[in-house]
Motif scaffolding. Sequence first.
Motif, PDB file in Angstrom:
ATOM      1  N   GLN A  17       0.662  -1.412  -0.124  1.00 12.29           N
ATOM      2  CA  GLN A  17       0.155  -0.329  -0.123  1.00 12.29           C
ATOM      3  C   GLN A  17       0.784   1.005  -0.587  1.00 12.29           C
ATOM      4  N   LEU A  18       0.490   2.943  -0.523  1.00 10.28           N
ATOM      5  CA  LEU A  18       1.157   3.860  -0.762  1.00 10.28           C
ATOM      6  C   LEU A  18       0.574   4.044  -0.203  1.00 10.28           C
ATOM      7  N   GLU A  19       0.940   5.600   0.539  1.00  6.94           N
ATOM      8  CA  GLU A  19       0.201   6.862   1.874  1.00  6.94           C
ATOM      9  C   GLU A  19       0.094   7.811   0.544  1.00  6.94           C
ATOM     10  N   LEU A  20      -0.710   8.495   0.241  1.00  7.30           N
ATOM     11  CA  LEU A  20      -1.215   9.531   0.221  1.00  7.30           C
ATOM     12  C   LEU A  20      -1.383  11.024   1.183  1.00  7.30           C
ATOM     13  N   GLU A  21      -1.580  11.697   0.626  1.00  8.26           N
ATOM     14  CA  GLU A  21      -1.054  12.985   2.280  1.00  8.26           C
ATOM     15  C   GLU A  21      -1.615  14.208   1.300  1.00  8.26           C
ATOM     16  N   GLU A  22      -2.341  14.736   2.002  1.00  4.47           N
ATOM     17  CA  GLU A  22      -3.802  16.300   1.773  1.00  4.47           C
ATOM     18  C   GLU A  22      -2.979  17.228   2.473  1.00  4.47           C
ATOM     19  N   ASN A  23      -3.902  18.283   1.993  1.00  2.00           N
ATOM     20  CA  ASN A  23      -4.517  19.236   3.118  1.00  2.00           C
ATOM     21  C   ASN A  23      -6.063  19.809   2.786  1.00  2.00           C
ATOM     22  N   VAL A  24      -6.524  19.026   3.144  1.00  2.00           N
ATOM     23  CA  VAL A  24      -7.824  19.738   2.865  1.00  2.00           C
ATOM     24  C   VAL A  24      -8.257  21.237   4.039  1.00  2.00           C
ATOM     25  N   LYS A  25      -8.982  22.035   3.113  1.00  2.00           N
ATOM     26  CA  LYS A  25     -10.087  23.476   3.801  1.00  2.00           C
ATOM     27  C   LYS A  25     -11.432  23.062   2.921  1.00  2.00           C
ATOM     28  N   ILE A  26     -12.266  23.675   3.909  1.00  2.00           N
ATOM     29  CA  ILE A  26     -13.770  23.295   3.182  1.00  2.00           C
ATOM     30  C   ILE A  26     -14.487  24.762   4.122  1.00  2.00           C
ATOM     31  N   TYR A  27     -14.411  24.954   2.979  1.00  2.00           N
ATOM     32  CA  TYR A  27     -15.699  26.221   3.059  1.00  2.00           C
ATOM     33  C   TYR A  27     -16.713  26.421   3.099  1.00  2.00           C
ATOM     34  N   ILE A  28     -17.834  26.437   4.031  1.00  2.00           N
ATOM     35  CA  ILE A  28     -19.272  26.193   4.581  1.00  2.00           C
ATOM     36  C   ILE A  28     -19.536  27.176   3.527  1.00  2.00           C
ATOM     37  N   ASP A  29     -19.852  28.346   3.680  1.00  2.00           N
ATOM     38  CA  ASP A  29     -20.193  29.812   3.269  1.00  2.00           C
ATOM     39  C   ASP A  29     -19.941  29.725   2.460  1.00  2.00           C
ATOM     40  N   GLU A  30     -19.197  29.697   1.632  1.00  2.00           N
ATOM     41  CA  GLU A  30     -18.574  30.408   0.141  1.00  2.00           C
ATOM     42  C   GLU A  30     -18.691  28.768  -0.519  1.00  2.00           C
ATOM     43  N   ASN A  31     -19.204  26.920  -0.186  1.00  2.00           N
ATOM     44  CA  ASN A  31     -18.959  26.835  -1.237  1.00  2.00           C
ATOM     45  C   ASN A  31     -18.085  25.742  -1.712  1.00  2.00           C
ATOM     46  N   TYR A  32     -17.111  25.809  -0.484  1.00  2.00           N
ATOM     47  CA  TYR A  32     -16.024  25.005  -2.191  1.00  2.00           C
ATOM     48  C   TYR A  32     -14.982  24.597  -1.460  1.00  2.00           C
ATOM     49  N   GLU A  33     -13.989  24.318  -2.120  1.00  2.00           N
ATOM     50  CA  GLU A  33     -13.239  23.328  -1.112  1.00  2.00           C
ATOM     51  C   GLU A  33     -11.816  23.649  -1.796  1.00  2.00           C
ATOM     52  N   TYR A  34     -11.441  23.381  -0.695  1.00  2.00           N
ATOM     53  CA  TYR A  34      -9.869  23.680  -1.470  1.00  2.00           C
ATOM     54  C   TYR A  34      -8.193  22.284  -0.632  1.00  2.00           C
ATOM     55  N   ILE A  35      -7.575  22.051  -2.052  1.00  2.00           N
ATOM     56  CA  ILE A  35      -6.914  21.142  -1.361  1.00  2.00           C
ATOM     57  C   ILE A  35      -5.712  20.849  -2.111  1.00  2.00           C
ATOM     58  N   ASN A  36      -4.793  20.594  -0.865  1.00  2.00           N
ATOM     59  CA  ASN A  36      -3.457  21.046  -1.591  1.00  2.00           C
ATOM     60  C   ASN A  36      -2.440  19.404  -1.356  1.00  2.00           C
ATOM     61  N   VAL A  37      -1.604  19.376  -1.979  1.00  2.00           N
ATOM     62  CA  VAL A  37      -1.102  17.978  -2.616  1.00  2.00           C
ATOM     63  C   VAL A  37       0.531  18.301  -2.892  1.00  2.00           C
ATOM     64  N   PRO A  38       0.804  18.113  -1.506  1.00  2.00           N
ATOM     65  CA  PRO A  38       2.144  18.010  -1.550  1.00  2.00           C
ATOM     66  C   PRO A  38       2.996  16.776  -2.599  1.00  2.00           C
ATOM     67  N   VAL A  39       4.509  17.415  -2.982  1.00  2.00           N
ATOM     68  CA  VAL A  39       5.474  16.015  -3.370  1.00  2.00           C
ATOM     69  C   VAL A  39       4.567  14.484  -2.763  1.00  2.00           C
ATOM     70  N   PRO A  40       4.778  13.915  -3.877  1.00  2.00           N
ATOM     71  CA  PRO A  40       4.474  12.962  -2.896  1.00  2.00           C
ATOM     72  C   PRO A  40       5.542  11.606  -3.004  1.00  2.00           C
ATOM     73  N   GLN A  41       5.997  11.189  -2.442  1.00  2.00           N
ATOM     74  CA  GLN A  41       7.134  10.384  -1.752  1.00  2.00           C
ATOM     75  C   GLN A  41       6.898   9.066  -3.702  1.00  2.00           C
ATOM     76  N   PHE A  42       6.367   8.211  -3.920  1.00  2.00           N
ATOM     77  CA  PHE A  42       6.047   7.635  -4.824  1.00  2.00           C
ATOM     78  C   PHE A  42       7.233   8.030  -5.972  1.00  2.00           C
ATOM     79  N   GLY A  43       6.445   9.519  -6.161  1.00  2.00           N
ATOM     80  CA  GLY A  43       7.140   9.983  -7.139  1.00  2.00           C
ATOM     81  C   GLY A  43       6.201   9.536  -8.556  1.00  2.00           C
ATOM     82  N   ARG A  44       4.934   8.844  -8.279  1.00  2.00           N
ATOM     83  CA  ARG A  44       4.294   8.719  -9.597  1.00  2.00           C
ATOM     84  C   ARG A  44       2.909  10.024 -10.137  1.00  2.00           C
ATOM     85  N   SER A  45       2.940  11.543  -9.331  1.00  2.00           N
ATOM     86  CA  SER A  45       1.667  11.805  -9.490  1.00  2.00           C
ATOM     87  C   SER A  45       2.981  13.517  -9.380  1.00  2.00           C
TER      88      SER A  45
END
Length: 263
Positions: free
Chosen positions: A107-135
């Motif tokens: 299994q591989l591990e995927l990390e990301e930071n998620v910010k959810i803005y309920i009032d504005e109805n949008y999501e922000y996702i930050n995906v850092p440099v992955p360790q496996f290097g295929r993304s």
Amino acid sequence: MVKISFQQPPAGLKADKEAGDGTNSEILLPQEIAEEQPPLVQTRKTSHRVLCYLIVGLIVLLLGLVFACMYVYRHILIDQYPQLHRKNTFECSLLYEDTIYSPFRDQLELEENVKIYIDENYEYINVPVPQFGRSDPADIIHDFQRGLTAYHDIALDKCYVIELNTTIVMPPRSLLELLVNVKKGTYLPQTYIIQEEMIVTEQVNDMEQLGFFIYHLCNGRETYRLKRRTTKRRMNRRQTENCNRIRHFENTFVVETVICGKP
């Protein structure tokens, strides 16, 4: 010793009784003194009225100041600094199986930071440099109000915009509940991965039509529109080399977004 004297009444005015022992004497005030009292009463009424006007004016001024502060906070500070607004932030990690390229690998591990803005109805996702290097590392915005998704490929420093896929991307409130349950340990996400293929169609010139949040992400960068491949086809090696991948999750499973140049 204090001497008290009374002014003699003017001619033509008669007292009802002659001055005797003074017990039943009537004192007649001069007409000028009697006429001096109404201006004092009128002055007091005027001062009270001015004071009331002043208080009302101060209340109106304070209310205007409060509304002005609310406007500045809502339309200026939030627009320039969205991180100041109420949001829910999560640091997420997910173990999954790479059934596409490495079906027999651990299994591989995927990390990301998620910010959810309920009032504005949008999501922000930050995906850092992955360790496996295929993304590629990326910033992703799902704007449910505009119905758009934007991918900022950090490795290429380019933006890609496409219509929001509501069959894959969970809305902010549902995603918030999912991440809260995952954090509590009451729910475990799925370990499989699905793939969606997209191709570049045209460059975007009018950035303002994308809405504020995507504009804030992509302004100053090359931005292109995408369309999804309705039928999945096998790509040859040359086409594969011309594609970039972004792995992320905004549902119960991992999604690999494959972005390819014009065929």
